[in-house]
Design an enzyme around this catalytic site. Structure first.
Site, PDB file in Angstrom:
ATOM      1  N   HIS A  72       1.478   4.362  -2.935  1.00  0.00           N
ATOM      2  CA  HIS A  72       1.524   5.819  -2.798  1.00  0.00           C
ATOM      3  C   HIS A  72       2.742   6.387  -3.509  1.00  0.00           C
ATOM      4  CE1 HIS A  72      -1.868   6.730  -0.295  1.00  0.00           C
ATOM      5  NE2 HIS A  72      -1.478   5.966   0.709  1.00  0.00           N
ATOM      6  N   HIS A  82       0.837  -1.203   0.000  1.00  0.00           N
ATOM      7  CA  HIS A  82       0.000   0.000   0.000  1.00  0.00           C
ATOM      8  C   HIS A  82       0.872   1.253   0.000  1.00  0.00           C
ATOM      9  CE1 HIS A  82      -3.283   2.716   1.495  1.00  0.00           C
ATOM     10  NE2 HIS A  82      -2.250   3.299   2.083  1.00  0.00           N
ATOM     11  N   GLU A  83       1.892   1.275   0.841  1.00  0.00           N
ATOM     12  CA  GLU A  83       2.761   2.452   0.905  1.00  0.00           C
ATOM     13  C   GLU A  83       3.538   2.642  -0.396  1.00  0.00           C
ATOM     14  OE1 GLU A  83       2.348   4.553   3.135  1.00  0.00           O
ATOM     15  OE2 GLU A  83       1.078   3.261   4.371  1.00  0.00           O
ATOM     16  N   GLU A  95      -6.223   7.175  -0.733  1.00  0.00           N
ATOM     17  CA  GLU A  95      -6.149   5.960   0.083  1.00  0.00           C
ATOM     18  C   GLU A  95      -6.837   4.786  -0.614  1.00  0.00           C
ATOM     19  OE1 GLU A  95      -4.432   5.313   2.936  1.00  0.00           O
ATOM     20  OE2 GLU A  95      -3.596   7.282   2.456  1.00  0.00           O
TER      21      GLU A  95
END
Length: 309
Positions: free
Chosen positions: A138, A134-135, A206
């Site tokens: 980003h 997930h990071e 997100e």
């Protein structure tokens, strides 16, 4: 479409900042506000990652670390970065009991990821992989730069509004665009509008990072489990002291680190965890029917940004 929405919201935020300058100082104030916006964003572009990592006491780690769990974390981030087609980021750990993680950096070549000691202790390896994917999503989407710019402008708008409230009355009404009423309205409404735009950008990014992160890891269900565990701990666990001192950084984390968390509302930095988990569960079922591919995510992967798929 999601990138276009983000661009429009950022443009609106910048226009709000410049408009606030005009309300306070007329054409001269507008020009000063524009110059300040450019200067602040340039400073943020070059220094935001260093500031955030130092703020949270992040320590860089590598494969020689004495703790097996940290070595596994390093190996998994390196593997996930390869799957995502990204350069190896700086890999750091922050000493915090609250399980959480964030990414920072102006572009993929200058990115850093951080995981808390609480997160490494709470989650299993697949769940940690889901969080770090997930990071890295980003990073891939350049969300770290977008949110840094957003936070900088939003903070500047609040500062301008405070200035207008306390010092706006020193000028004659005829010289002040909008007069006294306009200045008061600016002081009240501008920070609220800036916050709404900032939160809207953060929430949309997100959802997108959840989706692409699940693709990078090849396992959306692991990320869903991780979010549920982190949220459950956050409701009754340790307080993130640094995040409480610096709430402007709350949007960087995978789960809102602040004690005053709310629902999926206009004033929330993150979508409701329940909504994110439901979207990931649907995606996980789809992945399961195809088998766990573990394939690289094509550069520039895009998609819808909400829980509706």
């Amino acid at each position: 479409m999601n990138h276009l929405k983000t661009f429009i919201l950022l443009a609106g935020l910048t226009a709000l900042f410049v408009g606030a300058g005009y309300m306070i100082g007329g054409p001269t104030g507008m020009l000063v506000a524009l110059v300040l916006a450019v200067g602040m964003n340039l400073f943020s572009y070059w220094n935001a990652d260093k500031i955030v990592l130092r703020m949270y006491g992040a320590v860089e780690v590598d494969a020689s670390h004495p703790e097996p769990r940290v070595r596994a974390y390093v190996a998994d981030v390196e593997d996930l970065a390869r799957r995502a087609g990204l350069p190896r980021p700086r890999i750091t750990v922050i000493d915090s009991q609250q399980p959480n993680a964030f990414a920072t950096g102006r572009d993929p070549d200058h990115a850093a990821v951080a995981a808390s000691t609480g997160l490494l202790g709470l989650l299993d390896r697949d769940e940690i992989r889901g969080v770090m994917a997930h990071e890295l999503a980003h990073v891939k989407n350049r969300d770290t730069l977008t949110m840094t710019v957003t936070a900088t402008i939003a903070g500047a708008i609040s500062a301008l509004a405070n200035f207008a409230f306390f010092f706006g009355g020193s000028r004659d009404d005829d010289e002040r665009p909008g007069g006294l009423v306009g200045t008061i309205a600016l002081a009240i409404l501008a920070p609220i509008a800036a916050m709404l735009v900032q939160m809207a950008i953060s929430r949309s990014r997100e959802y997108e990072a959840d989706r692409i992160g699940a693709q990078i890891a090849g396992d959306g269900l692991a990320l869903a489990r991780a979010l549920e565990k982190i949220e459950a701990y956050a409701r009754g666990g340790a307080v993130n002291v640094e995040a409480e001192r610096n709430p402007a950084t709350a949007h960087l984390f995978i789960i809102n680190p602040l004690s005053g968390r709310g629902r999926d509302s206009l004033f929330s930095t993150h979508p409701a965890t329940r909504n994110r988990v439901e979207a990931l569960l649907r995606l996980g079922v789809s992945q399961a029917t195809r088998g766990r591919s573990g394939t690289a995510v094509p550069t520039g992967a895009t998609g819808k940004s909400g829980p509706w798929g």
